[in-house]
Design an enzyme around this catalytic site. Structure first.
Site, PDB file in Angstrom:
ATOM      1  N   ASP A   1       0.890  -1.096  -0.219  1.00 14.44           N
ATOM      2  CA  ASP A   1      -0.047  -0.036  -0.118  1.00 14.44           C
ATOM      3  C   ASP A   1       0.816   1.119   0.194  1.00 14.44           C
ATOM      4  OD1 ASP A   1       0.996   0.326   2.696  1.00 14.44           O
ATOM      5  OD2 ASP A   1      -0.780  -0.749   3.421  1.00 14.44           O
TER       6      ASP A   1
ATOM      7  N   LYS B   1      -4.225   0.164  -1.788  1.00 10.56           N
ATOM      8  CA  LYS B   1      -4.823  -0.630  -0.886  1.00 10.56           C
ATOM      9  C   LYS B   1      -6.133   0.096  -0.206  1.00 10.56           C
ATOM     10  CE  LYS B   1      -3.825  -1.612   3.501  1.00 10.56           C
ATOM     11  NZ  LYS B   1      -2.783  -2.104   4.524  1.00 10.56           N
TER      12      LYS B   1
HETATM   13  C1  R5P Z   1      -0.988  -0.456   7.450  1.00 13.52           C
HETATM   14  O1  R5P Z   1      -0.762   0.609   6.757  1.00 13.52           O
HETATM   15  C2  R5P Z   1       0.330  -1.244   7.817  1.00 13.52           C
HETATM   16  O2  R5P Z   1       1.324  -0.902   7.249  1.00 13.52           O
HETATM   17  C3  R5P Z   1       0.048  -2.779   7.342  1.00 13.52           C
HETATM   18  O3  R5P Z   1      -0.215  -2.760   5.972  1.00 13.52           O
HETATM   19  C4  R5P Z   1      -1.267  -3.475   7.989  1.00 13.52           C
HETATM   20  O4  R5P Z   1      -1.223  -2.839   9.442  1.00 13.52           O
HETATM   21  C5  R5P Z   1      -1.201  -4.811   8.090  1.00 13.52           C
HETATM   22  O5  R5P Z   1      -2.417  -5.202   8.581  1.00 13.52           O
HETATM   23  P1  R5P Z   1      -3.052  -6.639   8.271  1.00 13.52           P
HETATM   24  O6  R5P Z   1      -1.773  -7.756   8.209  1.00 13.52           O
HETATM   25  O7  R5P Z   1      -4.134  -6.848   9.297  1.00 13.52           O
HETATM   26  O8  R5P Z   1      -3.505  -6.522   7.065  1.00 13.52           O
END
Ligand code: R5P
Length: 293
Positions: A167, A190
């Protein structure tokens, strides 16, 4: 200086102390049957620069309480200064009022910790809308990054990598690591739909021929971000995936789900798990050493 390993920091605190050749002690924590905690310093901290090492994962709120108890007790016992080293610091993702009435958690923890510590050192804090730690805390702050260690790992162990940030926020890790190594990279889009659901879109052509896809991000929590990103990239023919994250929170069997999807995962040791293979204790030791000079 004395390094103190709190209950969620001792996996790395001992290494930091060893690198600095400074005394080390573990902070004693017991839980009463009603859930309250009891804490105790096991070495004399009077007149010393006390460095408390605590990560904030698992029972996050207990970790917070323990750190605050430790800081206040250290001062009460005559410590010269109290620094918090947080290899992983929590509550930084709720950095805005996304829905009416919500608590902006990042501001509350910033204010709270500023009351108890003289300085806070955090490894790869999840900072976006707030910009910098100095906007959150009114005490001295220092942000460390594990990017050099991640880059060194990729260079040594992975052939033909295409570094992928899942993202836009991940550019601080994915893009910076790729640029350091002069390797190709791509940043995906994302949209977060809920705590467990994300939608990934790719709006340009990606050449993944003969490439090992290496996801680089700061946090893996439920794993859905990486699972969705891999699903999208499979449509472009990608087969092999490696995910390197700084902080492996891994809730709800995330590690298992990623393994089942043929995604090899590894992280730094800001949070100790069976895949925390990249040791970042040297980062902290270096920062504390410089402070001493
Ligand atoms: C969000 O911006 C973080 O950088 C991670 O992409 C996020 O916390 C990942 O979360 P999950 O593994 O629950 O998708």
């Amino acid at each position: 200086m004395i390094i103190i390993g709190c209950s969620r920091g001792k996996h790395i605190a001992g290494r930091i102390a060893k690198k600095l050749k400074k005394p080390y002690s573990e902070f004693k924590v017991k839980r009463f049957p009603d859930g309250e905690i009891y804490v105790r310093f096991m070495k004399n901290v009077k007149g010393k620069d006390v460095v408390l090492v605590q990560s904030f994962y698992g029972y996050v709120n207990d970790c917070v309480m323990e750190a605050i108890f430790a800081a206040e007790t250290a001062k009460d016992l005559g410590a010269k200064s109290v620094t918090l080293v947080a290899p992983y610091f929590a509550y930084l993702r709720q950095d805005s009022r996304f829905n009416a009435g919500e608590c902006i958690s990042i501001k509350v923890v910033g204010n709270l910790f500023s009351k108890y510590f003289n300085k806070i050192i955090i490894i790869d804090p999840h900072l976006h809308r707030q910009g910098d730690l100095s906007n959150l805390f009114s005490i001295k702050t220092e942000k460390l990054t594990s990017n050099p260690h991640i880059a060194a790992y990729i260079k040594k162990n992975i052939k033909n990598p295409l570094i992928v940030g899942p993202d836009w926020e991940s550019y601080k890790w994915a893009q910076r690591v790729a640029e350091k190594l002069n390797y190709p990279f791509v940043i995906l889009n994302k949209k977060r739909l809920s705590g467990r659901r994300v939608k990934i879109t790719i709006n340009k052509k990606i050449n993944i021929k003969n490439k090992n896809i290496v996801f680089v991000d700061d946090i893996v929590s439920t794993g859905h971000t990486i699972l969705e990103a891999a699903k999208k990239l499979r449509k472009f023919g990608a087969k092999k995936f490696i995910c390197i994250a700084v902080h492996g929170i891994f809730v709800e069997n995330a590690l298992e789900k990623l393994r089942k999807a043929n995604i090899k995962v590894l992280t730094t040791n800001t949070i100790p798990t069976k895949v925390s293979k990249i040791d970042v204790s040297a980062l902290v030791a270096e920062s504390l050493k410089n402070r001493n000079q």
